[in-house]
Design an enzyme around this catalytic site. Structure first.
Site, PDB file in Angstrom:
ATOM      1  N   LYS A 202       0.850  -1.192   0.000  1.00 23.47           N
ATOM      2  CA  LYS A 202       0.000   0.000   0.000  1.00 23.47           C
ATOM      3  C   LYS A 202       0.883   1.239   0.000  1.00 23.47           C
ATOM      4  O   LYS A 202       1.710   1.426   0.895  1.00 23.47           O
ATOM      5  CB  LYS A 202      -0.850   0.013   1.279  1.00 23.47           C
ATOM      6  CG  LYS A 202      -2.277  -0.441   1.076  1.00 23.47           C
ATOM      7  CD  LYS A 202      -3.008  -0.400   2.393  1.00 23.47           C
ATOM      8  CE  LYS A 202      -4.449  -0.038   2.217  1.00 23.47           C
ATOM      9  NZ  LYS A 202      -5.154   0.014   3.503  1.00 23.47           N
TER      10      LYS A 202
HETATM   11  O1  G3P Z   1      -9.153   0.533   4.294  1.00 23.08           O
HETATM   12  C1  G3P Z   1      -9.159   1.829   4.809  1.00 23.08           C
HETATM   13  C2  G3P Z   1      -9.685   1.853   6.180  1.00 23.08           C
HETATM   14  O2  G3P Z   1      -8.916   1.093   7.046  1.00 23.08           O
HETATM   15  C3  G3P Z   1      -9.911   3.216   6.706  1.00 23.08           C
HETATM   16  O3  G3P Z   1     -11.088   3.138   7.384  1.00 23.08           O
HETATM   17  O4  G3P Z   1     -12.805   3.763   8.987  1.00 23.08           O
HETATM   18  O5  G3P Z   1     -10.397   4.427   9.377  1.00 23.08           O
HETATM   19  O6  G3P Z   1     -11.746   5.521   7.593  1.00 23.08           O
HETATM   20  P1  G3P Z   1     -11.529   4.283   8.396  1.00 23.08           P
END
Ligand code: G3P
Length: 233
Positions: free
Chosen positions: A84
């Site tokens: 990533k």
């Molecule tokens: O895959 C991306 C994810 O981990 C981010 O999620 O909920 O932290 O915005 P969030």
């Protein structure tokens, strides 16, 4: 649309894979930190051995040279590792170099069609628009997914869209309708999307109706005159 799990929790990953529906995993430094102070290399290798498909692990460097060095090392840990790389200028440079070396990149922290356009041009395997985080600032996160899918389809580009930062069941529905190749979902959302109250009511009604006539007799214990050799218990 394929489903990935967005977590670094090995028990949750094992469960998702056991259910037969999880074909990949995405992690990030925040998700890994939730697991405590771990041996990162061992954790990634263990996840890669459990999951049948791509496992995304994120670089921490902020310069292209640092990202490239990290990616080259991490790519040796397992065949299904995907690196990533953040959607920054340095990340773009790193993605172009790594793609030419056949190291698969998931271009992450993507919030616009322009970032996706550059990811595809640089040869990224995956692009991860963060839906929930755009919603958080009052924008329409799923609109970006729709636009990116349309753009990739129109130009017949091979980069695949991972709808990320999925927060709830409705995000999952909309990602599928948008034509995202993959949605990466938290474990809690995976458990949520199988559930429907009418399914529970339906199961109870079928069971009650059967028991009212057959008593506690199960299907495998039934016998008919025409089939006397069937199992009796
Ligand atoms: O895959 C991306 C994810 O981990 C981010 O999620 O909920 O932290 O915005 P969030």
């Amino acid at each position: 649309m394929r489903l990935f799990l967005d977590t670094a929790n090995i028990d949750h990953i094992r469960h998702g894979v056991e259910l037969g529906v999880i074909t990949g995993v995405t992690t990030n430094p925040s998700l890994v930190s939730k697991e405590g102070k771990v041996d990162y290399r061992e954790l990634v290798k263990e996840i890669c051995s459990v999951v049948p498909g791509p496992v995304s692990t994120e670089v921490l460097s902020q310069t292209a040279s640092g990202m490239i060095a990290e990616a080259r090392e991490v790519a040796k840990w397992a065949d299904n590792v995907v690196v990533k790389i953040p959607a920054s200028l340095e990340g773009l440079k790193a993605t172009s170099v790594l793609s030419k070396e056949n190291i698969r990149v998931n271009f992450t922290l993507c919030f616009s069609l322009n970032q996706a356009l550059l990811a595809a041009a640089a040869g990224a395997t995956f692009i991860s628009p963060f839906v929930g985080r755009l919603d958080d600032i009052g924008e329409d996160g799923m609109r970006v997914v729709v636009d990116i899918v349309q753009f990739l389809d129109y130009y017949e580009l091979p980069t695949q869209v991972i709808a990320a930062s999925i927060r709830h069941a409705q995000h999952c529905v909309l990602a599928a309708k948008a034509g995202a190749h993959i949605a990466t979902v938290p474990y809690s959302v995976l458990l949520q999307i199988i559930h429907h109250p009418l399914t529970d009511i339906g199961i109870k009604r079928f069971t009650d109706d059967w028991r009212n006539v057959m008593g506690e007799t199960g299907i495998l214990a039934t016998r008919t005159e025409s089939d006397p050799h069937e199992l009796t218990n």
